[in-house]
Design a protein around this motif. Structure first.
Motif, short mmCIF file in Angstrom:
data_model
loop_
_atom_site.label_atom_id
_atom_site.label_comp_id
_atom_site.label_asym_id
_atom_site.label_seq_id
_atom_site.Cartn_x
_atom_site.Cartn_y
_atom_site.Cartn_z
N LEU A 417 30.18 69.62 -3.10
CA LEU A 417 31.39 69.26 -2.35
C LEU A 417 32.65 69.53 -3.16
O LEU A 417 33.66 69.96 -2.61
N ILE A 418 32.59 69.30 -4.47
CA ILE A 418 33.73 69.62 -5.32
C ILE A 418 34.00 71.12 -5.31
O ILE A 418 35.15 71.57 -5.16
N LEU A 419 32.94 71.91 -5.46
CA LEU A 419 33.08 73.37 -5.45
C LEU A 419 33.63 73.88 -4.11
O LEU A 419 34.53 74.73 -4.07
N LEU A 420 33.09 73.39 -3.02
CA LEU A 420 33.54 73.82 -1.70
C LEU A 420 34.99 73.41 -1.47
O LEU A 420 35.78 74.18 -0.91
N PHE A 421 35.36 72.21 -1.91
CA PHE A 421 36.73 71.74 -1.75
C PHE A 421 37.70 72.65 -2.50
O PHE A 421 38.73 73.07 -1.95
N LEU A 422 37.36 72.98 -3.73
CA LEU A 422 38.22 73.87 -4.52
C LEU A 422 38.28 75.27 -3.91
O LEU A 422 39.32 75.93 -3.94
N GLY A 423 37.16 75.69 -3.32
CA GLY A 423 37.14 77.00 -2.66
C GLY A 423 38.05 77.05 -1.45
O GLY A 423 38.76 78.05 -1.23
N VAL A 424 38.05 75.99 -0.65
CA VAL A 424 38.95 75.91 0.51
C VAL A 424 40.40 75.94 0.07
O VAL A 424 41.23 76.65 0.65
N VAL A 425 40.73 75.18 -0.97
CA VAL A 425 42.10 75.15 -1.48
C VAL A 425 42.53 76.52 -1.97
O VAL A 425 43.63 77.00 -1.65
N ALA A 426 41.67 77.18 -2.75
CA ALA A 426 42.02 78.48 -3.32
C ALA A 426 42.25 79.54 -2.24
O ALA A 426 43.23 80.30 -2.30
N SER A 427 41.36 79.59 -1.26
CA SER A 427 41.49 80.60 -0.20
C SER A 427 42.74 80.37 0.65
O SER A 427 43.45 81.32 1.02
N SER A 428 43.04 79.12 0.96
CA SER A 428 44.23 78.81 1.75
C SER A 428 45.50 79.08 0.96
O SER A 428 46.50 79.55 1.52
N TRP A 429 45.47 78.78 -0.31
CA TRP A 429 46.62 79.03 -1.18
C TRP A 429 46.97 80.51 -1.19
O TRP A 429 48.15 80.89 -1.14
N CYS A 430 45.95 81.36 -1.23
CA CYS A 430 46.18 82.82 -1.23
C CYS A 430 46.94 83.25 0.02
O CYS A 430 47.81 84.12 -0.05
N ALA A 431 46.61 82.66 1.15
CA ALA A 431 47.30 83.00 2.40
C ALA A 431 48.78 82.68 2.31
O ALA A 431 49.64 83.47 2.76
N PHE A 432 49.14 81.54 1.73
CA PHE A 432 50.54 81.17 1.58
C PHE A 432 51.25 82.08 0.59
O PHE A 432 52.43 82.42 0.77
N LEU A 433 50.55 82.50 -0.46
CA LEU A 433 51.15 83.41 -1.44
C LEU A 433 51.44 84.76 -0.81
O LEU A 433 52.45 85.40 -1.13
N ILE A 434 50.55 85.21 0.06
CA ILE A 434 50.76 86.49 0.75
C ILE A 434 52.04 86.45 1.59
O ILE A 434 52.76 87.44 1.69
N TYR A 435 52.33 85.29 2.16
CA TYR A 435 53.55 85.13 2.96
C TYR A 435 54.80 84.94 2.09
O TYR A 435 55.90 84.82 2.62
N GLY A 436 54.62 84.91 0.77
CA GLY A 436 55.76 84.88 -0.13
C GLY A 436 56.27 83.51 -0.52
O GLY A 436 57.37 83.40 -1.08
N TYR A 437 55.49 82.46 -0.27
CA TYR A 437 55.93 81.12 -0.66
C TYR A 437 55.79 80.92 -2.16
O TYR A 437 54.91 81.51 -2.80
N GLU A 438 56.66 80.09 -2.72
CA GLU A 438 56.63 79.79 -4.15
C GLU A 438 55.29 79.17 -4.50
O GLU A 438 54.83 78.25 -3.80
N PRO A 439 54.60 79.63 -5.57
CA PRO A 439 53.22 79.22 -5.84
C PRO A 439 53.00 77.71 -5.95
O PRO A 439 52.06 77.18 -5.34
#
Length: 503
Positions: A417-439
């Motif tokens: 569950l810890i691994l999956l949680f971190l995976g969800v966060v990382a993948s969603s974060w990438c989407a926001f970075l693609i849109y140009g939001y401050e990291p």
């Protein structure tokens, strides 16, 4: 470190194999889904009567009509399911699917009444998902211009989403203890693994008692009944919806702010802990590992924020201490109330809050995050690995927590569950970075959604791209359902394959 990494990988593989080989050996049976979703539709119809009455009292008749339509649809679904015989046994994947569909379909239905307050479909959907998952992120501004019906309905959805529609249904409707227990497991995790109808009713009593006590206390302090109701419903559920655009900053009194936050902290504790504390075993309750961990975490985060505010914000000590403590409680309990504009704080403060939100509250509580218990299991496992390096090769050392030996499945579940949680966060974060939001701000927003917190640096708004709104909706559902249940719904063999006969 390599050994720890190997433990994670082996645990991941073992959990996946367990899911594939045992839990999903049979596809779900449609009559079982229809039967229990029908019962849940009836419970949701009963719960929807409350905002319907509120709409009538506040004379928002156009919104009341929308709630009537929703109730009618739910009653039709329940009536169709009544002829289906309740099964004696329910498969694990069926229980997970029912829980996930309950949290997916309920906000879809409540989108219709929310649109009656002037929201677009996607904004109404976002508010409904945020409400039922007890997150509290909002794309709605100028709340002073919104109807009392809208403000109350959001808080009410958070309240019944916090305890869980499933637990409410088990407590009040479902009679089969075997099936009820299976349905309750996905929402309660380890603490509620033995849930029966009686235990579910006990949790409902504790949850309702906390709520009524909170409303009484906040009402006495503030003198505003409606404000007390809206904020306490959101606090006890660790939801965080406020009647003010600037959250608790819209309330001048620090006494009122901390009264509300205090009940948010109460909601972050396992509900079963209250039953233990009020019994003859009260000493066991106050010695609970998660209780101590929660209090320590709040103090540590508050001190880190106090140092950050003192160095970077120019606040006076008293003001900085108040904001630091309230934000620490809000982040750790995943309540999501705020007493200041988070877009103005420095990155060190944001990072402290991000870590706090990631960890979250106790298992079996209304809080989100990876949960304190799972973090403690991980830390204990690392400690055991280090201890074994100093011991003779034939020595045996079992990982323990709170005097109890941790079994392999318990450890595997926590790690996966810890691994999956971190995976969800990382993948969603990438989407926001693609849109140009401050990291840093983007990471803050994604963690807040995934941990069902609701604190925001300002990214979440009506102007945010629709795709990112949908990603945050998915994050909120993943966080509330603790990922596995939603993955089961998306898993093709869950729907197609050999099915057991109904018994």
């Amino acid at each position: 470190m390599a050994f720890v990494a190997s433990c994670f990988i082996l645990s991941f593989r073992a959990m996946l194999m367990a899911i594939i080989s045992s839990k999903l050996s049979y596809a779900v049976r449609m009559p079982v889904l229809a039967k229990y979703l029908g019962l849940l539709a009836f419970m949701l119809a009963l719960l929807t009567l409350v905002p319907l009455v509120a709409a009538m009292l506040f004379e928002d008749f156009h919104i009341a009509l929308r709630y009537l339509v929703v109730i009618a649809v739910l009653m039709i679904l329940w009536n169709v399911s009544r002829s289906i015989v309740e099964p004696r046994h329910i498969q694990t994947n069926e229980a997970l699917t029912i829980v996930a569909l309950a949290f997916i379909l309920s906000p879809l239905l409540m989108t219709f009444p929310f649109m009656g307050s002037g929201l677009t479909f996607y904004n109404a959907l976002f508010e409904a998902v945020s409400a039922v998952t007890t997150t509290g992120l909002t794309v709605t501004s100028e709340l002073a211009g919104k109807s009392q019906t809208f403000l109350f309905s959001r808080a009410w959805m958070q309240w019944y989403g916090g305890l869980g529609i499933i637990v409410l249904s088990v407590a009040l409707l479902m009679g089969s203890q075997i099936s009820s227990r299976s349905l309750s497991v996905p929402l309660g995790g380890e603490t509620l693994a033995t849930t029966t109808r009686t235990h579910a009713r006990q949790m409902l009593f504790i949850y309702s008692s906390l709520t009524l006590a909170g409303i009484a206390v906040v009402w006495l302090i503030t003198g505003s009944g409606m404000m007390a109701v809206n904020h306490v419903l959101a606090a006890v559920s660790t939801g965080g919806f406020s009647s003010f655009d600037n959250s608790l900053a819209g309330i001048e009194s620090w006494y009122s702010r901390f009264a509300i936050m205090g009940f948010g902290l109460c909601g972050a504790l396992p509900l079963s802990l209250y039953a233990v504390t009020c019994s003859k075993n009260w000493r066991k309750g106050i010695q609970d590992t998660e209780l101590h961990a929660l209090l320590v975490a709040v103090v540590v985060v508050a001190l880190l924020l106090l140092v950050s505010f003192g160095l970077h914000s120019g606040m006076q000590f008293g003001e900085a201490a108040g904001h630091a403590l309230s934000l620490a409680i809000s982040a750790q309990s995943t309540t999501g109330f705020s007493t200041l504009d988070l877009s103005l704080i420095d990155d060190s403060a944001k990072l402290s809050i991000i870590v706090s939100m990631l960890i979250g509250g106790g298992v079996g509580s209304t809080a989100g995050g990876i949960k304190l218990l799972r973090l403690l299991i991980l830390l204990r496992l690392i400690q055991v690995v280090l201890q074994r390096t100093t011991m003779p090769s034939k020595a045996v050392l079992y990982p323990k927590l709170g005097g109890k030996i941790l079994d392999d499945m318990e450890i595997q579940r926590a790690l996966i569950l810890i691994l999956l949680f971190l995976g969800v966060v990382a993948s969603s974060w990438c989407a926001f970075l693609i849109y140009g939001y401050e990291p840093m701000n983007a990471l803050f927003e994604v963690v807040s959604a995934s941990a069902t917190v609701g604190l925001s640096t300002g990214i979440t708004s009506a102007e945010m791209p629709v795709l990112l709104k949908l990603i945050l909706c998915l994050d909120m559902l993943f966080g509330r359902l603790e990922i596995i249940a939603l993955l089961v719904v998306l898993y093709l063999p869950n729907w197609i394959g050999k099915r057991k006969e109904l018994v």
